[in-house]
Design a protein around this motif. Structure first.
Motif, PDB file in Angstrom:
ATOM      1  N   TYR A   2       0.399 -11.745  11.236  1.00  0.00           N
ATOM      2  CA  TYR A   2       0.613 -10.328  11.553  1.00  0.00           C
ATOM      3  C   TYR A   2       1.714 -10.165  12.592  1.00  0.00           C
ATOM      4  N   ARG A   3       1.640 -10.971  13.642  1.00  0.00           N
ATOM      5  CA  ARG A   3       2.636 -10.848  14.718  1.00  0.00           C
ATOM      6  C   ARG A   3       4.015 -11.302  14.266  1.00  0.00           C
ATOM      7  N   SER A   4       4.072 -12.308  13.410  1.00  0.00           N
ATOM      8  CA  SER A   4       5.365 -12.749  12.886  1.00  0.00           C
ATOM      9  C   SER A   4       6.016 -11.646  12.052  1.00  0.00           C
ATOM     10  N   ILE A  23       6.148   1.171  11.959  1.00  0.00           N
ATOM     11  CA  ILE A  23       6.413  -0.038  12.747  1.00  0.00           C
ATOM     12  C   ILE A  23       5.937   0.152  14.177  1.00  0.00           C
ATOM     13  N   ARG A  24       6.107   1.348  14.712  1.00  0.00           N
ATOM     14  CA  ARG A  24       5.600   1.642  16.064  1.00  0.00           C
ATOM     15  C   ARG A  24       4.086   1.467  16.113  1.00  0.00           C
ATOM     16  N   TYR A  25       3.406   1.998  15.097  1.00  0.00           N
ATOM     17  CA  TYR A  25       1.945   1.878  15.043  1.00  0.00           C
ATOM     18  C   TYR A  25       1.517   0.412  14.942  1.00  0.00           C
ATOM     19  N   VAL A  40      -2.215  -1.609   6.505  1.00  0.00           N
ATOM     20  CA  VAL A  40      -1.036  -0.769   6.735  1.00  0.00           C
ATOM     21  C   VAL A  40       0.239  -1.611   6.637  1.00  0.00           C
ATOM     22  N   LEU A  41       0.206  -2.815   7.200  1.00  0.00           N
ATOM     23  CA  LEU A  41       1.362  -3.710   7.145  1.00  0.00           C
ATOM     24  C   LEU A  41       1.732  -4.036   5.695  1.00  0.00           C
ATOM     25  N   LYS A  42       0.729  -4.393   4.879  1.00  0.00           N
ATOM     26  CA  LYS A  42       0.987  -4.722   3.478  1.00  0.00           C
ATOM     27  C   LYS A  42       1.512  -3.501   2.713  1.00  0.00           C
ATOM     28  N   HIS A  43       0.988  -2.331   3.053  1.00  0.00           N
ATOM     29  CA  HIS A  43       1.463  -1.104   2.400  1.00  0.00           C
ATOM     30  C   HIS A  43       2.934  -0.850   2.730  1.00  0.00           C
ATOM     31  N   LEU A  44       3.294  -1.064   4.008  1.00  0.00           N
ATOM     32  CA  LEU A  44       4.680  -0.855   4.425  1.00  0.00           C
ATOM     33  C   LEU A  44       5.619  -1.840   3.718  1.00  0.00           C
ATOM     34  N   VAL A  45       5.210  -3.107   3.655  1.00  0.00           N
ATOM     35  CA  VAL A  45       6.037  -4.113   2.984  1.00  0.00           C
ATOM     36  C   VAL A  45       6.198  -3.768   1.501  1.00  0.00           C
TER      37      VAL A  45
END
Length: 225
Positions: A2-4, A23-25, A40-45
């Protein structure tokens, strides 16, 4: 993992104004990532992979031309668009500031930031966002002055009539904990280093960085970028 991914997204953020709010969130969850944040990260990608044809167009319009209009003045113009989403975070009730700075019709800088204080009204959150945007613009203005050796005018566009009213008068009024920022901005307006203008909320590009938008609204504002 996640952090990477978050670090990579932070590097890409300056070129992705449409993703800066998310990205801010994701950055706020870096210390304790949750399953929701990973979704949320996977959705953004997935969004980025499906919209690889979106990009910021640096089509130069001229030093006296802006994003929405042309200016009849001798000096070059730096346009600052600012917006805020009041009490956006349901847990902390902190607002989100969004800004977009244009020069010659080209995007120079944009940002999405969580405000450090809890604003008691939309006027306060909009004023705080405007101060943040103007501080960034002053740095950019200094760099442009160093390169071009000419005086550069700054125009601040706000879709909040309350925030424009705060900046057009003298004194802090009821905005006690924003006093330094308000007085500083008011002083810039009085010295004619900064001019405050109105912009319709429907065509304010800074709105991209403040909240989740519908597909139609996001594509409409991305057209300006």
């Amino acid at each position: 993992v996640y952090r990477s991914c978050g670090g990579i997204l932070l590097d890409l953020a300056p070129d992705l104004p449409q993703c800066q709010y998310v990205i801010r969130y994701l950055s706020t969850c870096a210390s304790k990532p949750s399953q929701k944040a990973m979704v949320v990260l996977k959705h953004l990608v997935g969004y980025m992979a499906g919209h690889s044809d979106q990009y910021v167009s640096l089509k130069w319009k001229g030093m006296h031309s802006g994003l929405l209009r042309d200016y009849e003045c001798e000096e070059p113009v730096l346009e600052i668009f600012s917006d805020a989403d009041c009490a956006a975070d349901r847990n902390t009730r902190r607002s989100v500031s969004g800004s977009a700075i244009f020069y010659g019709g080209c995007l120079v800088y944009s940002s999405s930031r969580t405000q450090k204080i809890v604003s008691l009204s939309s006027a306060e959150s909009e004023t705080y966002a405007a101060a943040s945007a103007v501080m960034d613009a002053i740095l950019i203005r200094t760099i442009l002055w160093w390169v071009l050796q000419v005086r550069i005018l700054m125009y601040l566009y706000l879709d909040s009539s309350a925030a424009r009213g705060v900046l057009s008068r003298r004194g802090v009024g009821r905005l006690r904990h924003l006093s330094c920022r308000v007085l500083w901005l008011q002083n810039l307006v009085v010295e004619k280093m900064l001019q405050v203008k109105a912009v319709l909320g429907t065509i304010n590009p800074a709105d991209v960085s403040t909240k989740r938008l519908s597909i139609a609204r996001l594509e409409s504002l991305m057209f300006l970028f």
